[in-house]
Design a protein around this motif. Structure first.
Motif, PDB file in Angstrom:
ATOM      1  N   UNK A  17       0.763  -1.254  -0.052  1.00 19.06           N
ATOM      2  CA  UNK A  17       0.185  -0.109   0.153  1.00 19.06           C
ATOM      3  C   UNK A  17       0.725   0.938   0.045  1.00 19.06           C
ATOM      4  N   UNK A  18       0.217   1.959   1.070  1.00 17.19           N
ATOM      5  CA  UNK A  18       0.721   3.608   0.705  1.00 17.19           C
ATOM      6  C   UNK A  18       2.292   3.559   1.390  1.00 17.19           C
ATOM      7  N   UNK A  19       3.385   3.316   1.913  1.00 13.71           N
ATOM      8  CA  UNK A  19       4.249   2.630   1.825  1.00 13.71           C
ATOM      9  C   UNK A  19       4.833   3.399   3.435  1.00 13.71           C
ATOM     10  N   UNK A  20       3.565   4.106   4.740  1.00 12.46           N
ATOM     11  CA  UNK A  20       4.479   4.520   5.998  1.00 12.46           C
ATOM     12  C   UNK A  20       4.995   4.658   6.503  1.00 12.46           C
ATOM     13  N   UNK A  21       4.359   2.662   6.569  1.00 18.43           N
ATOM     14  CA  UNK A  21       5.958   2.114   7.620  1.00 18.43           C
ATOM     15  C   UNK A  21       7.153   2.035   6.587  1.00 18.43           C
ATOM     16  N   UNK A  22       7.684   1.360   4.924  1.00 23.91           N
ATOM     17  CA  UNK A  22       8.708   2.443   4.755  1.00 23.91           C
ATOM     18  C   UNK A  22       9.388   3.109   4.249  1.00 23.91           C
ATOM     19  N   UNK A  23       8.489   3.733   5.005  1.00 24.87           N
ATOM     20  CA  UNK A  23       8.819   5.646   4.612  1.00 24.87           C
ATOM     21  C   UNK A  23       9.511   5.508   6.011  1.00 24.87           C
ATOM     22  N   UNK A  24       8.994   5.185   7.141  1.00 21.44           N
ATOM     23  CA  UNK A  24       9.933   4.963   8.968  1.00 21.44           C
ATOM     24  C   UNK A  24      11.514   4.229   8.005  1.00 21.44           C
ATOM     25  N   UNK A  25      11.795   3.633   6.678  1.00 24.40           N
ATOM     26  CA  UNK A  25      13.216   2.461   7.286  1.00 24.40           C
ATOM     27  C   UNK A  25      13.827   3.587   6.400  1.00 24.40           C
ATOM     28  N   UNK A  26      13.321   4.301   4.910  1.00 23.20           N
ATOM     29  CA  UNK A  26      14.052   4.429   4.543  1.00 23.20           C
ATOM     30  C   UNK A  26      14.311   5.997   5.038  1.00 23.20           C
ATOM     31  N   UNK A  47       0.102  -2.772  -8.213  1.00 26.28           N
ATOM     32  CA  UNK A  47       1.213  -1.638  -9.083  1.00 26.28           C
ATOM     33  C   UNK A  47       0.925  -0.883  -9.054  1.00 26.28           C
ATOM     34  N   UNK A  48       0.216  -0.357  -8.267  1.00 27.74           N
ATOM     35  CA  UNK A  48       0.016   1.546  -8.157  1.00 27.74           C
ATOM     36  C   UNK A  48       0.014   1.708  -6.357  1.00 27.74           C
ATOM     37  N   UNK A  53       6.492   4.679  -5.533  1.00 26.75           N
ATOM     38  CA  UNK A  53       6.695   6.167  -5.669  1.00 26.75           C
ATOM     39  C   UNK A  53       7.772   6.687  -4.188  1.00 26.75           C
ATOM     40  N   UNK A  54       7.703   6.151  -2.903  1.00 27.38           N
ATOM     41  CA  UNK A  54       8.158   6.007  -2.367  1.00 27.38           C
ATOM     42  C   UNK A  54       9.655   6.305  -2.044  1.00 27.38           C
ATOM     43  N   UNK A  58      13.194   8.189  -2.776  1.00 30.24           N
ATOM     44  CA  UNK A  58      14.237   7.562  -1.697  1.00 30.24           C
ATOM     45  C   UNK A  58      15.912   8.856  -2.607  1.00 30.24           C
ATOM     46  N   UNK A  59      16.803   8.731  -1.726  1.00 25.62           N
ATOM     47  CA  UNK A  59      18.099   9.312  -2.081  1.00 25.62           C
ATOM     48  C   UNK A  59      19.041   8.682  -1.306  1.00 25.62           C
ATOM     49  N   UNK A  60      19.749   7.713  -2.044  1.00 24.17           N
ATOM     50  CA  UNK A  60      18.942   7.854  -3.359  1.00 24.17           C
ATOM     51  C   UNK A  60      18.191   6.568  -4.146  1.00 24.17           C
ATOM     52  N   UNK A  61      18.301   7.007  -4.738  1.00 27.68           N
ATOM     53  CA  UNK A  61      16.359   5.958  -5.159  1.00 27.68           C
ATOM     54  C   UNK A  61      16.566   4.659  -4.805  1.00 27.68           C
ATOM     55  N   UNK A  62      16.106   3.889  -4.597  1.00 26.01           N
ATOM     56  CA  UNK A  62      15.827   2.588  -4.331  1.00 26.01           C
ATOM     57  C   UNK A  62      15.167   1.421  -5.632  1.00 26.01           C
ATOM     58  N   UNK A  63      15.535   0.799  -6.186  1.00 25.33           N
ATOM     59  CA  UNK A  63      15.083  -0.253  -7.140  1.00 25.33           C
ATOM     60  C   UNK A  63      13.737  -0.724  -6.699  1.00 25.33           C
ATOM     61  N   UNK A  64      12.608  -1.335  -7.483  1.00 19.53           N
ATOM     62  CA  UNK A  64      11.560  -0.867  -7.609  1.00 19.53           C
ATOM     63  C   UNK A  64      10.561  -2.189  -8.434  1.00 19.53           C
TER      64      UNK A  64
END
Length: 213
Positions: A17-26, A47-48, A53-54, A58-64
């Motif tokens: 989904x939206x990736x808020x937990x992912x954002x915490x790791x980033x 896919x959506x 997108x998060x 990211x900097x640097x971008x993370x492969x998806x």
């Protein structure tokens, strides 16, 4: 001596989904909260999913990558849920992870997936305390149970993934305050803030165990 990419542990994160937990790791990468690891792949079963997108931002971008179940199954008549899980495992293993983190991944991983990844640790964030409200809808179910007086404690955990859903050994457990009569949204807000903390804490804890005897 400065940490190098070669020395840092490799994390693959699975999302839906939206990736808020992912954002915490980033956000925790290259900080004292998560100094020895970096995310090398984010895989979504949608896919959506905004989490992709998060990762890309990211900097640097993370492969998806993304691999949605129903389109995958419809693309060939011999495909099954087992072959889907095998393909997910292949994508994950191609990234050579030291740890796999399920951060809102809304599929139950099969024994086949777990067998394929072998000794690589897999951890999952679940919005309930150990042994309570396994499976889907845990936030709503725990909220309702508290409001009805059926439980007096609620919270979230990160646990090791085993074949029994949400029954692996807890890595980090956090009780979260809940109040009688408050809206579900108020509880959810506190719960999600706790989740962002414990997913980083648990990831760093397991990263520290990788390679230990």
């Amino acid at each position: 001596m400065a940490d190098t990419a070669a020395q840092r542990r490799r994390i693959v994160v699975l999302i839906s989904g939206s990736g808020t937990n992912l954002q915490a790791l980033i956000d925790a990468q290259n900080t004292p909260a998560l100094p020895n690891a970096h995310i090398v792949l984010v895989l979504s079963n949608r896919k959506a999913a905004y989490g992709l997108t998060r990762a890309q931002s990211a900097d640097p971008s993370i492969p998806t990558r993304h691999l949605a179940l129903q389109p995958y199954l419809k693309a060939a008549p011999d495909r099954t849920r087992a072959t889907y899980d095998a393909e997910v495992a292949r994508i994950v293993l191609d990234a050579r992870p030291d740890i796999i983190v399920l951060a809102g991944w809304m599929h139950v991983l099969s024994e086949g997936f777990l067998d394929a990844v072998g000794s690589i640790p897999v951890i999952n964030l679940h919005p309930a305390l150990p042994g309570a409200f396994d499976g889907t809808g845990a936030i709503e179910r725990s909220y309702e149970a508290f409001q009805k007086g059926e439980v007096d404690r609620v919270g979230a955990m990160v646990h090791r993934v085993v074949k029994e859903v949400d029954r692996g050994a807890p890595v980090v457990v956090r009780e979260v305050e809940i109040k009688k009569g408050e809206p579900l949204e108020a509880y959810e807000e506190r719960l999600h803030k706790a989740e962002w903390e414990i997913i980083v804490e648990a990831t760093q804890k397991v990263v520290g165990e990788v390679g230990q005897p």
